[in-house]
Design a protein around this motif. Structure first.
Motif, short mmCIF file in Angstrom:
data_model
loop_
_atom_site.label_atom_id
_atom_site.label_comp_id
_atom_site.label_asym_id
_atom_site.label_seq_id
_atom_site.Cartn_x
_atom_site.Cartn_y
_atom_site.Cartn_z
N GLN A 25 -39.65 26.06 -17.27
CA GLN A 25 -38.95 27.16 -16.62
C GLN A 25 -39.65 28.46 -17.04
O GLN A 25 -40.03 28.61 -18.18
CB GLN A 25 -37.50 27.15 -17.10
CG GLN A 25 -36.56 27.73 -16.10
CD GLN A 25 -35.11 27.50 -16.51
OE1 GLN A 25 -34.85 26.78 -17.46
NE2 GLN A 25 -34.20 28.11 -15.80
N GLU B 216 -37.10 23.74 -12.98
CA GLU B 216 -36.68 24.91 -12.20
C GLU B 216 -37.90 25.75 -11.80
O GLU B 216 -38.01 26.91 -12.19
CB GLU B 216 -35.72 25.79 -13.03
CG GLU B 216 -34.47 25.07 -13.50
CD GLU B 216 -33.33 25.15 -12.51
OE1 GLU B 216 -33.58 25.56 -11.36
OE2 GLU B 216 -32.20 24.76 -12.86
N SER C 58 -36.95 29.18 -10.13
CA SER C 58 -35.79 29.98 -10.52
C SER C 58 -36.17 31.36 -11.03
O SER C 58 -35.39 32.29 -10.96
CB SER C 58 -34.97 29.25 -11.58
OG SER C 58 -35.70 29.18 -12.78
N THR D 76 -33.81 21.05 -10.54
CA THR D 76 -33.39 22.22 -9.79
C THR D 76 -31.87 22.27 -9.70
O THR D 76 -31.20 21.26 -9.90
CB THR D 76 -33.99 22.23 -8.37
OG1 THR D 76 -33.55 23.40 -7.70
CG2 THR D 76 -33.57 21.01 -7.58
#
Lengths: 373, 270
Positions: A98, A175, A178, A207
């Motif tokens: 991430q 992710e 994100s 996700t």
């Protein structure tokens, strides 16, 4: 399946990922099985703290499971019974964490080439491969830049190039979109889809956005409190969620209530303050007096400034309680009981003057609402 | 905002307090040093620099400090990593033990070292079969310096490591990097500023070490007489010569500080 036909016991396939894991992290107890075939990306969907990242970390070798087995392309990476636990640096894995997590002290090219140097790939070949990766991800012009001078989308591309430069058997994305703003998210999602389509190895991506799963994955696994609650093709999960959380994760309106009456296929369902007119699901139609729920796709709901006159059987008056831009259409939440989510274009939002707190009328046809038992 | 407004910020109470604090600190450090410099003359400095006693002291100081720094970095780096990252029984105790010399008066440290390494002490006895005698030798100077200067380096390393984002190191391990490769190519570059800071602090402390050194190593010219002990001795019979020595030591210390900073900046630019 015909009677008498017996299938062999599930085997850990020679191609692809097969994992069965028990693990804990903090208060989370993870107990999940996961398989992935080459060329068919798997999306792990779940709310915060559902265990998605912990599962990913177990696969990467960054978190030691309490028990279970992980095999990739026939190689056993972890097996608690056989006491096998390959360290992360000996797994053919590629991780896009991430927020990218680039090496802050290295420039873009050095970031991308890091794995090649660590794996002692001969200099000439390493140079060729890192050049290829830079070209492929459109990073040539940024090769000498430091991570702090990159935009979120550029960082994500560097992280992808870095993770794939060694052609890992298992690519793990946590992710991946994100950290991006809505505008670059749409662009990065499209290029990621192209990349995943042409990859012939296994991919698992975490996700919490249904749109990522629908666009990027061939198969979706929904985790809730460390357990798999439903899995299947992403479109199928959106069509037939088995629980309210799954419906919410897939971005669908899940309106629970009681079936009160019906006229043929058309049912009346009392849900909170609403009386919804819906068409019965062909496989699981509701029964009178019993609990039922109605599924409405947010794209099928229309917003109006004034009370609409038309064929729509369901009309709701409410205020806008939220407006979210996740790239693509905007998601508008209404404060009706139960709450309704509506997807509209940014253009429509501007035309209708939709803002938080604004009173609106929402309508959807009975045929856009499906009643389940 | 106009250029004039930017160059002269409005004087708020907070800014006033900060400005006064800065002025006091600057004056507190600068004034004694300037006074020290004005109490000597180029002639006195030249004379001091041709004095074999001074040259011996300077050589002993620089050589022992260099050796001490090598030992401190060599032992202190893995120790710092263990303290910052390790999970083992007694870690907290070890952490406190490492910091003990910081709060111990140097003379007390010297006395403790002397008793431990004296021929009748446990460490002295252990070294006797090897023919090694520590008290009143160059080894004693190095030992004293390591004892008092080491903690500065170890704590700088642990502070630097606590600021490193573990996820950066984790990504490296998923890219086929062995733990040692990760340390060399990711961790070390990221804590380089902290390491440089630790080297400066402990180097300066070692170069200025006096109390423990004079207790364990004594004050033998050419062997164990360092600049600080030479200044102390000179102060009793020739105050002017002592001032010249002090200026020389101050200049050498300052040059070392600038040198390490320059080296660090040059590396960071690569």
């Amino acid at each position: 399946m015909s009677a008498g036909c017996t299938w062999p016991a599930p085997r850990y396939d020679l191609v692809g990922l097969a994992a069965r894991l028990a693990a804990h992290a903090g208060t989370l107890q993870l107990d999940a099985a996961l398989t992935a075939e080459p060329g068919r990306p798997v999306a792990l969907i779940g709310a915060n703290a559902a265990g998605k990242t912990t599962l990913l970390r177990c696969l990467a070798g960054l978190h030691t499971p309490d028990g279970g087995r992980i095999s990739v392309d026939g190689e056993v990476w972890f097996d608690s019974d056989a006491r096998i636990d390959r360290p992360a640096h000996r797994r053919a894995v590629g991780v896009v964490p991430q927020h990218g997590v680039l090496f802050p002290h290295l420039d873009v090219e050095q970031n991308v080439a890091y794995g090649l140097r660590a794996a002692r790939v001969p200099r000439a070949e390493a140079q060729r491969r890192s050049r290829n990766a830079l070209e492929r991800y459109g990073l040539v012009a940024l090769a000498r830049r430091r991570p702090e001078a990159l935009s979120g989308g550029e960082r994500q591309r560097v992280a992808l190039a870095r993770a794939t430069v060694l052609d890992p058997s298992l690519l793990l994305l946590d992710e991946p979109l994100s950290a991006l703003d809505a505008a670059s998210r749409t662009a990065v999602r499209a290029s990621l889809r192209d990349l995943l389509r042409e990859r012939s190895a296994c991919t698992v991506l975490v996700t919490h956005d249904a749109r990522d799963a629908l666009e990027l994955a061939a198969h979706a696994v929904v985790l809730e409190a460390g357990r798999v609650v439903q899995e299947g093709a992403p479109a199928e999960l959106a069509q037939r969620p088995r629980s309210a959380p799954v419906a919410a994760l897939m971005g669908q309106n899940w309106l629970p209530g009681t079936a009160t009456a019906h006229d043929g296929e058309v049912w009346s369902i009392d849900s909170g303050a609403l009386r919804i007119v819906a068409v019965a699901d062909t496989q699981e139609p509701p029964t009178v007096g019993a609990p039922a729920f109605v599924l409405v796709d947010p794209r099928d709901v229309t917003l109006h400034r004034e009370h609409p006159e038309g064929s729509a059987q369901n009309v709701v008056h409410a205020r806008v309680s939220g407006l979210v831009d996740v790239g693509g259409p905007l998601r508008v939440t209404l404060d009706s009981r139960p709450a309704l989510v509506v997807e509209v274009t940014a253009r429509a939002v501007a035309q209708l003057g939709i803002a938080t707190g604004a009173p609106v009328w929402a309508s959807f046809k009975a045929t856009a609402a499906r009643a389940f038992a | 905002m106009s250029a004039a407004a930017r160059s002269l910020p409005r004087l708020t109470p907070t800014r006033l307090v900060v400005a006064v604090a800065c002025a006091i600190a600057a004056a507190f450090v600068a004034i004694p040093l300037v006074v020290l410099a004005t109490h000597t003359s180029p002639g006195a400095l030249r004379q001091a620099l041709s004095d074999p006693v001074v040259l011996d002291a300077l050589r002993v100081s620089l050589v022992t400090t260099a050796i001490s720094l090598c030992l401190v970095v060599g032992v202190g780096t893995p120790l710092g990593v263990a303290l910052a990252r390790g999970r083992f029984p007694g870690r907290t105790l070890l952490d406190a033990l490492v910091g003990l010399p910081l709060v111990l008066p140097p003379v007390v440290a010297g006395l403790a070292l002397l008793l431990a390494f004296s021929p009748s002490g446990p460490l002295g006895q252990a070294l006797q079969p090897l023919g090694v005698r520590v008290p009143l030798t160059e080894a004693a100077v190095v030992l004293s310096q390591c004892f008092v200067a080491g903690p500065f380096y170890v704590y700088a390393v642990t502070a630097g490591l606590s600021g490193v984002d573990r996820s950066v190191e984790e990504v490296a391990t998923t890219l086929r990097a062995t733990p040692w490769h990760v340390f060399r190519t990711v961790t070390l570059p990221l804590i380089r500023p902290a390491v440089a800071y630790g080297v400066v602090l402990s180097g300066a402390r070692a170069l200025g070490e006096f109390g423990a050194t004079i207790t364990v190593a004594g004050n033998l010219q050419g062997r164990t007489q360092t600049m600080p002990t030479a200044i102390y001795v000179a102060f009793e019979r020739d105050p002017d010569g002592a001032v010249a020595l002090a200026v020389i030591l101050a200049v050498v210390s300052f040059a070392l500080l600038l040198g390490v900073r320059g080296l660090h900046l040059a590396r960071a630019a690569v």
